[in-house]
Scaffold this active site. Structure first.
Site, PDB file in Angstrom:
ATOM      1  N   LYS A 114       1.693  -1.080   3.060  1.00 46.87           N
ATOM      2  CA  LYS A 114       1.273  -2.099   2.643  1.00 46.87           C
ATOM      3  C   LYS A 114       0.187  -2.878   3.740  1.00 46.87           C
ATOM      4  O   LYS A 114      -0.819  -3.777   3.267  1.00 46.87           O
ATOM      5  CB  LYS A 114       2.276  -3.090   2.472  1.00 46.87           C
ATOM      6  CG  LYS A 114       3.394  -2.843   1.527  1.00 46.87           C
ATOM      7  CD  LYS A 114       3.029  -2.899   0.146  1.00 46.87           C
ATOM      8  CE  LYS A 114       4.328  -2.595  -0.987  1.00 46.87           C
ATOM      9  NZ  LYS A 114       5.407  -1.509  -0.732  1.00 46.87           N
TER      10      LYS A 114
HETATM   11  C1  LIG Z   1       5.861  -0.640  -1.855  1.00 40.03           C
HETATM   12  C2  LIG Z   1       6.388   0.649  -1.330  1.00 40.03           C
HETATM   13  C3  LIG Z   1       6.672   1.563  -2.012  1.00 40.03           C
HETATM   14  C4  LIG Z   1       6.211   1.615  -3.676  1.00 40.03           C
HETATM   15  O1  LIG Z   1       4.707   1.294  -3.647  1.00 40.03           O
HETATM   16  P1  LIG Z   1       3.958   0.756  -5.121  1.00 40.03           P
HETATM   17  O2  LIG Z   1       2.630   0.583  -4.983  1.00 40.03           O
HETATM   18  O3  LIG Z   1       4.859  -0.380  -5.458  1.00 40.03           O
HETATM   19  O4  LIG Z   1       4.376   1.973  -6.267  1.00 40.03           O
HETATM   20  C5  LIG Z   1       7.206   2.938  -1.616  1.00 40.03           C
HETATM   21  N1  LIG Z   1       7.738   3.054  -0.265  1.00 40.03           N
HETATM   22  C6  LIG Z   1       7.389   1.977   0.398  1.00 40.03           C
HETATM   23  C7  LIG Z   1       7.791   2.248   1.797  1.00 40.03           C
HETATM   24  C8  LIG Z   1       7.072   0.827   0.017  1.00 40.03           C
HETATM   25  O5  LIG Z   1       7.094  -0.262   1.004  1.00 40.03           O
END
Ligand SMILES: *Cc1c(COP(=O)(O)O)cnc(C)c1O
Length: 466
Positions: A114
């Site tokens: 993120k």
């Molecule tokens: C947010 C997240 C996901 C999922 O990603 P999306 O974009 O919501 O599909 C998977 N793994 C981790 C560690 C995350 O923080």
């Protein structure tokens, strides 16, 4: 003229990049998409191969922000977004086996992918708001990782108040502390008595609600409903593909999936010209997307807590953006489908399902298999995976189409974010938090616990805005 963005549901005004950056959800409840996608020729892709991560990001992102942010400014914002990542390569690619690779996306400040989008989003917002001399209120729901990444990306801006809603008791201790221990009058953590879907529903409802903020303040989304986040994530698909032989040979990606934002960015990279064979939707027991792709029925189920909490989601917001393409951009049909879905379940048309299955495949991985995978990977490769990544590598093997070339699994988080899950895998290894977080458990926490109620949340936000 600058690139225009329109809503998947066809009932909101078109906006330029600055508009979608500051909006989030469209007024008709839909999601914004660019009217046309930039694309790169094979020669252009080949020329991009030697670029640093920041150079590549500038090249990929520039067409999306044209008319709103000039190229020099963009390049500086990108440079500063990724400067402090703990790995020189920003997004290093590691080989696990002959055709199996790992794309490490956890070297940013909060240890999950993120950071790639939110470090940039925070800087883009600050830049635009400084120019406009405006203040906004950022609102986000988090299943664990978005919250800290948003706080970390936006905390230094005087132009924002940040409200993060997380499901009380359903994020890991490390995840919660990464949000609640950050000092700052403009940072507000709300533990909601509910699950992630409840938090996401509160955020979405806030965008279509009557104004509830102090005069002059508008609401900005930091969830992946915000186009700018998706845009930033497209970049690392190009970067990884070049590292394993693209664009001269097609590449496959396995993506631990929840809200469908990350994998949707991979789909866009493909549509922009990157040769991709197969995108694997890797899910935990909350398998709404796996069931959709195998049966054609998109139906929510109650969320169940798993060892991979960031994927404990039953409604994948960004799937609506893919649906828009599967239905040839017919906003009226998307409107119908989404209102049917709000009342129950929907079935994809045969044409739409077949189209989805051409590029995507999927697999569901249980908690037990997740632990098994962490242990096996540790033994075979010496890599200690976090539970989300382990779901990705397992799904990659389960659904690999034979003879398809390199498979890159997105390693979405650092194992130290999920020590309890890693412990259950019994590798004998305890993942260590990096230096900058080593005193995380000694820091003071700040948060308030609220009921899952829109009026309560709005009253709280109006009062707490600084
Ligand atoms: C947010 C997240 C996901 C999922 O990603 P999306 O974009 O919501 O599909 C998977 N793994 C981790 C560690 C995350 O923080």
């Amino acid at each position: 003229m600058s690139l225009q963005y329109h809503s998947t549901r066809g009932g909101a005004p078109a906006l330029d990049f600055e508009g979608v950056l500051l909006a989030g959800l469209a007024k008709d409840g839909g999601l914004y998409l660019p009217q046309s996608l930039p694309s790169f020729s094979t020669a252009e892709l080949q020329a991009m191969r030697g670029m640093s991560y920041s150079e590549l990001a500038t090249t990929v992102i520039a067409p999306f922000v044209e008319g709103s942010i000039d190229r020099d400014t963009l390049s500086q914002l990108i440079e500063s977004s990724y400067r402090d990542f703990r790995h020189q390569a920003v997004a290093p690619v590691k080989q696990l086996d002959r055709d199996q690779w790992l794309l490490e996306l956890f070297h940013g400040p909060t240890l999950a992918f993120k950071d790639f989008a939110l470090q940039l989003l925070g800087r883009l917002l600050d830049h635009v708001l400084t120019r406009r001399n405006e203040k906004v209120v950022i609102m986000g729901a988090t299943s664990g990782d978005t919250g800290s990444a948003a706080i970390e990306g936006c905390r230094h801006s005087d132009h924002v108040d940040i409200f993060i809603l997380y499901p009380d008791g359903r994020v890991s201790d490390v995840q919660r502390r990464q949000m609640t221990t950050v000092p700052g009058d403009n940072i507000h953590n709300l533990a909601i008595r509910g699950n992630f879907d409840d938090c996401q529903a509160l955020v979405k409802a806030s965008f279509v609600a009557e104004p509830f903020l102090p005069e002059g303040r508008s609401l900005v989304a930091v969830n992946s409903i915000n186009w700018a986040r998706i845009m930033a994530q497209i970049v690392y698909y190009f970067y990884a593909a070049f590292a394993v032989g693209g664009p001269d040979r097609p590449v496959n990606f396995s993506v631990p999936t929840g809200n469908f934002g990350d994998i949707y960015a991979g789909y866009l990279a493909h549509r922009m010209g990157l040769p991709v064979n197969n995108l694997v939707i890797a899910t935990n027991r909350n398998d709404v997307l796996h069931r959709m792709l195998t049966t054609g029925t998109y139906a929510r189920q109650p969320i169940e807590a798993s060892l991979s909490p960031s994927m404990d989601i039953s409604i994948s917001s960004n799937f609506e953006r893919l649906l828009f393409d599967l239905y040839d951009g017919d906003a009226a049909q998307i409107n119908q489908l989404m209102s049917d879905f709000a009342r129950g379940e929907i079935s994809l048309s045969d044409g739409a399902l077949t189209r989805a299955q051409t590029l995507f495949s999927s697999a569901r991985v249980s908690d037990e298999e997740t632990c098994d995978e962490i242990r096996m990977m540790w033994q075979q490769t010496g890599e200690l995976l976090d539970p989300h990544t382990a779901i990705g590598t397992r799904a990659a093997r389960l659904s690999a189409r034979s003879g398809d070339g390199p498979m890159v699994t997105l390693s979405t988080a650092h194992p130290a974010k999920f020590p309890a899950a890693v412990a259950r895998a019994e590798t004998g290894q305890a993942p260590q938090l990096p230096q900058h977080l080593s005193d995380l458990f000694d820091r003071t926490e700040r948060f308030d616990t609220l009921d899952n109620d829109l009026a309560t949340v709005h009253a709280y936000m109006a009062e707490q805005c600084h």
